[in-house]
Design a protein around this motif. Structure first.
Motif, PDB file in Angstrom:
ATOM      1  N   TRP A 159      38.714  49.198  32.028  1.00 56.66           N
ATOM      2  CA  TRP A 159      38.389  48.494  33.267  1.00 56.66           C
ATOM      3  C   TRP A 159      39.483  47.494  33.636  1.00 56.66           C
ATOM      4  O   TRP A 159      39.836  47.332  34.804  1.00 56.66           O
ATOM      5  N   GLU A 160      40.034  46.835  32.629  1.00 58.40           N
ATOM      6  CA  GLU A 160      41.129  45.893  32.882  1.00 58.40           C
ATOM      7  C   GLU A 160      42.350  46.629  33.425  1.00 58.40           C
ATOM      8  O   GLU A 160      43.026  46.136  34.343  1.00 58.40           O
ATOM      9  N   ALA A 161      42.634  47.823  32.877  1.00 60.87           N
ATOM     10  CA  ALA A 161      43.765  48.626  33.350  1.00 60.87           C
ATOM     11  C   ALA A 161      43.532  49.094  34.791  1.00 60.87           C
ATOM     12  O   ALA A 161      44.469  49.121  35.606  1.00 60.87           O
ATOM     13  N   LEU A 162      42.292  49.468  35.104  1.00 58.40           N
ATOM     14  CA  LEU A 162      41.956  49.885  36.479  1.00 58.40           C
ATOM     15  C   LEU A 162      42.133  48.733  37.468  1.00 58.40           C
ATOM     16  O   LEU A 162      42.677  48.926  38.566  1.00 58.40           O
ATOM     17  N   ASP A 163      41.693  47.551  37.071  1.00 62.21           N
ATOM     18  CA  ASP A 163      41.852  46.376  37.929  1.00 62.21           C
ATOM     19  C   ASP A 163      43.324  46.066  38.166  1.00 62.21           C
ATOM     20  O   ASP A 163      43.741  45.779  39.302  1.00 62.21           O
ATOM     21  N   GLU A 164      44.109  46.144  37.093  1.00 63.11           N
ATOM     22  CA  GLU A 164      45.542  45.858  37.207  1.00 63.11           C
ATOM     23  C   GLU A 164      46.226  46.859  38.138  1.00 63.11           C
ATOM     24  O   GLU A 164      47.042  46.500  38.986  1.00 63.11           O
ATOM     25  N   HIS A 180      53.772  54.124  42.367  1.00 65.28           N
ATOM     26  CA  HIS A 180      53.818  55.162  41.336  1.00 65.28           C
ATOM     27  C   HIS A 180      53.459  54.504  40.008  1.00 65.28           C
ATOM     28  O   HIS A 180      54.202  53.635  39.522  1.00 65.28           O
ATOM     29  N   ALA A 181      52.332  54.914  39.445  1.00 60.76           N
ATOM     30  CA  ALA A 181      51.894  54.328  38.174  1.00 60.76           C
ATOM     31  C   ALA A 181      52.850  54.728  37.059  1.00 60.76           C
ATOM     32  O   ALA A 181      53.204  55.909  36.933  1.00 60.76           O
ATOM     33  N   PRO A 182      53.303  53.798  36.244  1.00 60.33           N
ATOM     34  CA  PRO A 182      54.177  54.153  35.114  1.00 60.33           C
ATOM     35  C   PRO A 182      53.426  55.026  34.112  1.00 60.33           C
ATOM     36  O   PRO A 182      52.221  54.841  33.897  1.00 60.33           O
ATOM     37  N   VAL A 183      54.144  55.974  33.521  1.00 59.12           N
ATOM     38  CA  VAL A 183      53.527  56.889  32.555  1.00 59.12           C
ATOM     39  C   VAL A 183      54.261  56.810  31.224  1.00 59.12           C
ATOM     40  O   VAL A 183      55.442  56.445  31.169  1.00 59.12           O
ATOM     41  N   PHE A 184      53.532  57.153  30.163  1.00 58.11           N
ATOM     42  CA  PHE A 184      54.109  57.177  28.823  1.00 58.11           C
ATOM     43  C   PHE A 184      54.729  58.543  28.550  1.00 58.11           C
ATOM     44  O   PHE A 184      54.669  59.453  29.389  1.00 58.11           O
ATOM     45  N   GLU A 185      55.303  58.707  27.368  1.00 54.94           N
ATOM     46  CA  GLU A 185      56.035  59.942  27.062  1.00 54.94           C
ATOM     47  C   GLU A 185      55.168  61.194  27.040  1.00 54.94           C
ATOM     48  O   GLU A 185      55.667  62.309  27.183  1.00 54.94           O
ATOM     49  N   ASN A 186      53.835  61.037  26.881  1.00 50.46           N
ATOM     50  CA  ASN A 186      52.961  62.216  26.904  1.00 50.46           C
ATOM     51  C   ASN A 186      52.417  62.513  28.308  1.00 50.46           C
ATOM     52  O   ASN A 186      51.590  63.399  28.487  1.00 50.46           O
ATOM     53  N   GLY A 187      52.865  61.753  29.299  1.00 49.13           N
ATOM     54  CA  GLY A 187      52.449  61.987  30.683  1.00 49.13           C
ATOM     55  C   GLY A 187      51.236  61.198  31.121  1.00 49.13           C
ATOM     56  O   GLY A 187      50.829  61.274  32.281  1.00 49.13           O
ATOM     57  N   ASP A 188      50.619  60.419  30.232  1.00 51.21           N
ATOM     58  CA  ASP A 188      49.442  59.617  30.577  1.00 51.21           C
ATOM     59  C   ASP A 188      49.861  58.302  31.217  1.00 51.21           C
ATOM     60  O   ASP A 188      50.814  57.656  30.755  1.00 51.21           O
ATOM     61  N   SER A 189      49.130  57.892  32.247  1.00 50.36           N
ATOM     62  CA  SER A 189      49.250  56.520  32.721  1.00 50.36           C
ATOM     63  C   SER A 189      48.399  55.641  31.796  1.00 50.36           C
ATOM     64  O   SER A 189      47.681  56.151  30.931  1.00 50.36           O
ATOM     65  N   ARG A 190      48.438  54.328  31.989  1.00 52.09           N
ATOM     66  CA  ARG A 190      47.685  53.430  31.118  1.00 52.09           C
ATOM     67  C   ARG A 190      46.180  53.711  31.179  1.00 52.09           C
ATOM     68  O   ARG A 190      45.508  53.810  30.156  1.00 52.09           O
ATOM     69  N   LYS A 191      45.644  53.876  32.395  1.00 53.20           N
ATOM     70  CA  LYS A 191      44.196  54.112  32.512  1.00 53.20           C
ATOM     71  C   LYS A 191      43.826  55.495  31.962  1.00 53.20           C
ATOM     72  O   LYS A 191      42.755  55.666  31.373  1.00 53.20           O
ATOM     73  N   GLN A 192      44.715  56.484  32.130  1.00 48.27           N
ATOM     74  CA  GLN A 192      44.456  57.817  31.576  1.00 48.27           C
ATOM     75  C   GLN A 192      44.495  57.793  30.054  1.00 48.27           C
ATOM     76  O   GLN A 192      43.691  58.449  29.391  1.00 48.27           O
ATOM     77  N   LEU A 193      45.441  57.042  29.511  1.00 45.06           N
ATOM     78  CA  LEU A 193      45.551  56.915  28.053  1.00 45.06           C
ATOM     79  C   LEU A 193      44.247  56.378  27.465  1.00 45.06           C
ATOM     80  O   LEU A 193      43.727  56.920  26.483  1.00 45.06           O
TER      81      LEU A 193
END
Length: 330
Positions: A159-164, A180-193
């Motif tokens: 929820w904190e990631a969604l708010d941010e 454009h939401a930043p993504v990690f090396e596996n392709g997940d954004s923070r909220k997806q992770l």
């Protein structure tokens, strides 16, 4: 061997007769339902004293529309004929005990062990109706509390990631930019992770798939932002190890005390609730380590009931449903 139930409508379809008429004829004339000795009170309770054994399990099950029934089974029958001891409408202690006390005192004192979950009403019912039985709290319900505490922390972080992300999107829109939401090396954004970590936090590290291993590495690497999730995950796993490794009550009690101290030092509110629940039920929890008994038989039998209900597309007549169920399993 279990009998496979077949609906009258299906028989009607197979043999070219009116299925609804066949169902009424079966119910009123062929099945023996109208002369059933428990018909007068079947919707409220059914009781089969002859099925009592030394090892029983008590649980709750929903028959229809979320209405709960308390069910007591003989675990030695392994979900076959003779399993059902009692099915009682509701979970209230007074209601359930008033029915179970109809069982003879001699039969009730034959019960040596009863497995149950952490619900206070179940513990009270077991204590009143089966005073000579050892009460054993199901290990899976205890572990589930710890897993849910970890998930509570993960959901809060999500929820904190969604708010941010919402704030950043609004800022980009105000500046006339595309966000454009930043993504990690596996392709997940923070909220997806955080959303996709739900299953790996339930599993032991050794059972992670390769993608889950990568995702966990990223999640736990974000130590400055989510330090609690990693600590909470390993706390929940250590509770599972106590159940897996300990074979004696004294050893288990010592290790549970150490685990309780770790929880206390962590300061996690979610785990504080788990620790208090364990402390409240510790006598019944420690009894598990005598024979390593669980309430899996009751959970499995509940699944049988749900499957039976699904085959007949729900429960229209509760008394008749219970009659058919008890014809197979009582």
């Amino acid at each position: 061997m279990d009998t496979l139930p077949v609906s009258c409508k299906l028989l009607g379809l197979l043999f070219g007769v009116n299925g609804e008429l066949l169902e009424r004829q079966y119910r009123n004339h062929l099945s023996g339902y109208m002369s059933w000795n428990q018909l007068s009170h079947a919707e409220e309770w059914v009781l089969f004293e002859k099925n009592i054994g030394p090892y029983v399990g008590i649980d709750e099950v929903s028959l229809s529309q979320g209405e709960l029934y308390t069910i007591l089974i003989n675990k030695e029958k392994r979900g076959r004929s003779g399993s059902i001891i009692a099915i009682i409408k509701g979970t209230d202690v007074r209601t359930v005990t008033s029915v179970l006390l109809k069982l003879s005192r001699r039969r009730r004192f034959q019960v040596r062990e009863i497995t149950l979950d952490m619900a206070p009403n179940m513990e009270q019912t077991a204590r009143i109706c089966f005073p000579a039985a050892r009460r054993v709290t199901d290990r899976f319900h205890v572990q589930k509390l710890a897993y849910e505490a970890v998930q509570e922390m993960r959901v809060k972080a999500r929820w904190e990631a969604l708010d941010e992300e919402s704030i950043q999107m609004a800022h980009a829109r105000a500046c006339g930019k595309i966000y454009h939401a930043p993504v990690f090396e596996n392709g997940d954004s923070r909220k997806q992770l955080l959303a996709r970590s739900i299953y790996l936090l339930y599993k032991k590290e050794s059972l992670w798939t390769e993608s889950q291993r990568v995702r966990a590495g990223i999640l736990f690497r974000l130590f400055r932002e989510y330090p609690d999730i990693k600590k909470a995950y390993y706390l929940s796993m250590r509770l599972g190890l106590i159940y897996h490794q300990c074979r004696h009550k004294d050893v288990a009690l010592t290790r549970l005390a150490r685990w309780y101290d770790e929880v206390d030092k962590s300061g996690f509110l979610a785990f504080g609730r788990v620790a208090r629940s364990i402390q409240t039920h510790y006598l019944e929890i420690i009894n598990f380590f005598e024979k390593r008994s669980t309430n899996a038989a009751s959970e499995s039998f509940n699944a049988k009931i749900k499957n039976f209900r699904a085959q007949f597309r729900g429960v229209k007549d509760k008394a008749f449903f219970l009659y058919r169920l008890t014809k197979i399993y009582a």
